[in-house]
Design an enzyme around this catalytic site. Structure first.
Site, PDB file in Angstrom:
ATOM      1  N   ASP A  48       0.821  -1.219   0.000  1.00  0.00           N
ATOM      2  CA  ASP A  48       0.000   0.000   0.000  1.00  0.00           C
ATOM      3  C   ASP A  48       0.856   1.270   0.000  1.00  0.00           C
ATOM      4  OD1 ASP A  48      -2.148  -1.859   0.461  1.00  0.00           O
ATOM      5  OD2 ASP A  48      -1.641  -1.808   2.579  1.00  0.00           O
ATOM      6  N   GLU A 215     -11.115   0.216  -2.758  1.00  0.00           N
ATOM      7  CA  GLU A 215     -10.440   0.555  -1.503  1.00  0.00           C
ATOM      8  C   GLU A 215      -9.235   1.428  -1.819  1.00  0.00           C
ATOM      9  OE1 GLU A 215      -9.024  -3.124   0.176  1.00  0.00           O
ATOM     10  OE2 GLU A 215      -8.094  -3.754  -1.708  1.00  0.00           O
TER      11      GLU A 215
END
Length: 554
Positions: A48, A215
């Site tokens: 991420d 997301e």
């Protein structure tokens, strides 16, 4: 002693010339030295990723979950060559909760931003809420975390300081905590960015039968449009979506701007859009490679009719494919080739930035020294010990490449029967090579555990009897052993262990083991030292050095 003299000589030269120590991996280098780079730019688990640009400098952070120190901060001058600069989070809060391993919990999907002379990092902890830390110097001390919004299930936050001075925060939801997912919401924050001051407003619903599992949103503004870069479709088979609107609260128009296409780069998953001073646009994202973790890619961005196209658009559809090799970003800096540190001689009083513990650090886990080694004390196992999933003082680092060899020299001091120390490959499935005190000597063992999270026991196999290297008496006899350990990792995560008593001749040890990812992270390698239950006098292992190389095991 020779190692110590060499290290002092090299460091004296660095001090005299004023040149910072560069580290160049022998197992993975993205910069090809001819003006091009190959992906991944980091063949290591920086899940991420998010990046911000400040002048000629670029700063990256990534998820660190339960590992400490947390929130790694990496620095680059060209988006290809990176060094680990610092960590923004020394201790996870609540401190007591994270004093034991909380696999897969903690720091999820952070964002890093620069505003008004300060660096901000926001992240979601799905069990506690959205946090923020800030600093004026990313290489220095970061302030204590601020809980921006308490609650469960809020993840992947990104702030935006708008032109009119208002501050917004976008975030997603974790279905495992909130019972909802695949939706994005925006809240307003106070001008300091320290607290949410409005209810959430849903700006995109991925429960449309198309963009499920949306997301990781990143919020930007460009040419009067608000943009949300967000992956959808899942980590392994998803695509990169961009949402665009003339209003912060929408409605947002979606467009797929990058997908796997004909490449073998699956995902490709969430990341960061960056503009350079030369006017180029780039996108950094991750690709899930199972036991190797979520490795980092760099792709060019072209803007067409105020829509980004990421990668190479072969058919003119407006949706690109990831590149494997490409021209490096055009930057002013002449920064040379550099990679995050891997090997460590343990010759300074600062622990190498490649190392992390499996829980909040406590002094009795282990201590650094100026004596040329790192000492790790034996962790006393609980009476109902099942496996290493519960051991907090594992000192580990990420896999740095698909193929590599890691070798270490250890001196183990055992005070009690059953104490052991060694070299581990850690994940959901794990294996380690250890020396264990038995009677008046030591036994070399290989241990394997499958589905550790489920509490399954280890399978332990004795491999060889080993002689004691030394002995001294303080109460009961303390036995010492000097040993060299090695693990060779081949494509597919196949790991083979070796050992040596002289550092020259290595013998195979045990059976091959296939590495496995951990909870949202790749496999790791490093050290441990444990004591059997009920033992109060703890032994220790001194790690003389640890070296990552591209070499055959023998």
């Amino acid at each position: 002693m020779k190692k110590r003299i060499l290290w002092l000589t090299v460091n004296l030269l660095w001090i005299i010339t004023g040149i910072a120590q560069p580290y160049v991996s022998s197992v993975w280098v993205s910069d090809q030295g001819d003006g091009t780079y190959i992906n991944p730019i980091l063949h290591a688990n920086y899940s991420d990723p998010d990046v911000c640009a400040v002048g000629e400098d670029f700063y990256m952070t990534a998820s660190s979950f339960n590992c400490t120190p947390g929130l790694p901060v990496l620095h680059s001058k060209d988006l290809v060559n990176w060094r680990i600069l610092n960590y923004a989070l020394e201790i996870l809060e609540p401190r007591e909760f994270f004093s034991t391993p909380q696999h897969g919990k903690g720091v999820w999907a952070p964002s890093i931003r620069y505003h008004n002379g300060e660096f901000y990092i926001y992240w979601g902890d799905p069990d506690w809420g959205i946090f923020m830390v800030k600093t004026k110097d990313p290489a220095g001390e970061w302030e204590k975390p601020v809980l921006v919004k308490p609650g469960k299930g809020m993840i992947d936050p990104t702030p935006l300081w708008d032109d009119d001075g208002r501050v917004y925060l976008v975030h997603a939801w974790a279905g495992s905590r909130a019972g909802i997912n695949s939706t994005l919401v925006i809240c307003e924050m106070n001008r300091e960015g320290t607290a949410v001051i409005s209810p959430p407003v849903m700006v995109f619903d991925g429960n449309d039968g198309v963009n499920h599992t949306i997301e990781g949103p990143k919020l930007y503004k460009r040419n009067g449009y608000y943009y949300i870069f967000a992956p959808a479709g899942g980590v392994e088979r998803g695509w990169q979506l961009v949402l665009r609107s003339e209003s912060i609260y929408g409605p947002y128009e979606p467009k797929i701007v990058m997908a796997q296409g004909d490449t073998d780069i699956n995902g490709p998953h969430q990341g960061a859009w960056i503009d350079t001073e030369s006017g180029e646009s780039w996108f950094i994202h991750f690709q899930d490679r199972e036991m190797y973790g979520r490795i980092i890619h760099l792709n060019p961005v072209k803007w067409v009719n105020d829509w980004p196209v990421i990668g190479v658009d072969k058919d003119g559809s407006g949706c690109g494919e990831p590149v494997r090799r490409y021209k490096k970003p055009a930057v002013k800096s002449k920064w040379g080739i550099e990679t995050p540190a891997e090997s460590d001689e343990f010759d300074t009083r600062n622990l190498g930035l490649q190392w992390q513990w499996h829980a909040n650090y406590q002094d009795f886990f282990g201590v650094i020294s100026d004596m040329g080694f790192m000492r790790i004390y034996g962790y006393t196992l609980s009476e109902d010990f099942k496996n290493f999933w519960e051991v907090p003082n594992l000192l580990l680092q990420k896999f740095p490449a698909e193929t590599f060899t890691a070798t270490t020299k250890l001196t183990f001091t055992a005070k009690e029967e059953g104490e052991k120390a060694g070299l581990i490959i850690m994940g959901w499935n794990y294996s380690y090579l250890s020396v264990c005190r038995k009677g008046d000597g030591f036994v070399l063992e290989q241990s394997v555990c499958k589905d550790a999270e489920q509490g399954n026991p280890e399978i332990v196999k004795e491999l060889a009897q080993l002689p004691v290297s030394g002995e001294y008496k303080v109460g009961s006899p303390n036995y010492l052993i000097d040993i060299y350990m090695r693990v060779q990792v081949k494509p597919g995560g196949e790991c083979s262990f070796f050992y040596s008593t002289d550092g020259e001749h290595y013998l195979p040890a045990g059976e091959p083991f296939t590495a496995h990812q951990g909870k949202w992270i790749g496999a790791k390698t490093g050290f441990f030292c444990v004591n059997p239950h009920g033992v109060s006098m703890r032994g220790w292992v001194d790690v003389d050095w640890f070296r990552i190389e591209k070499r055959d095991p023998n």
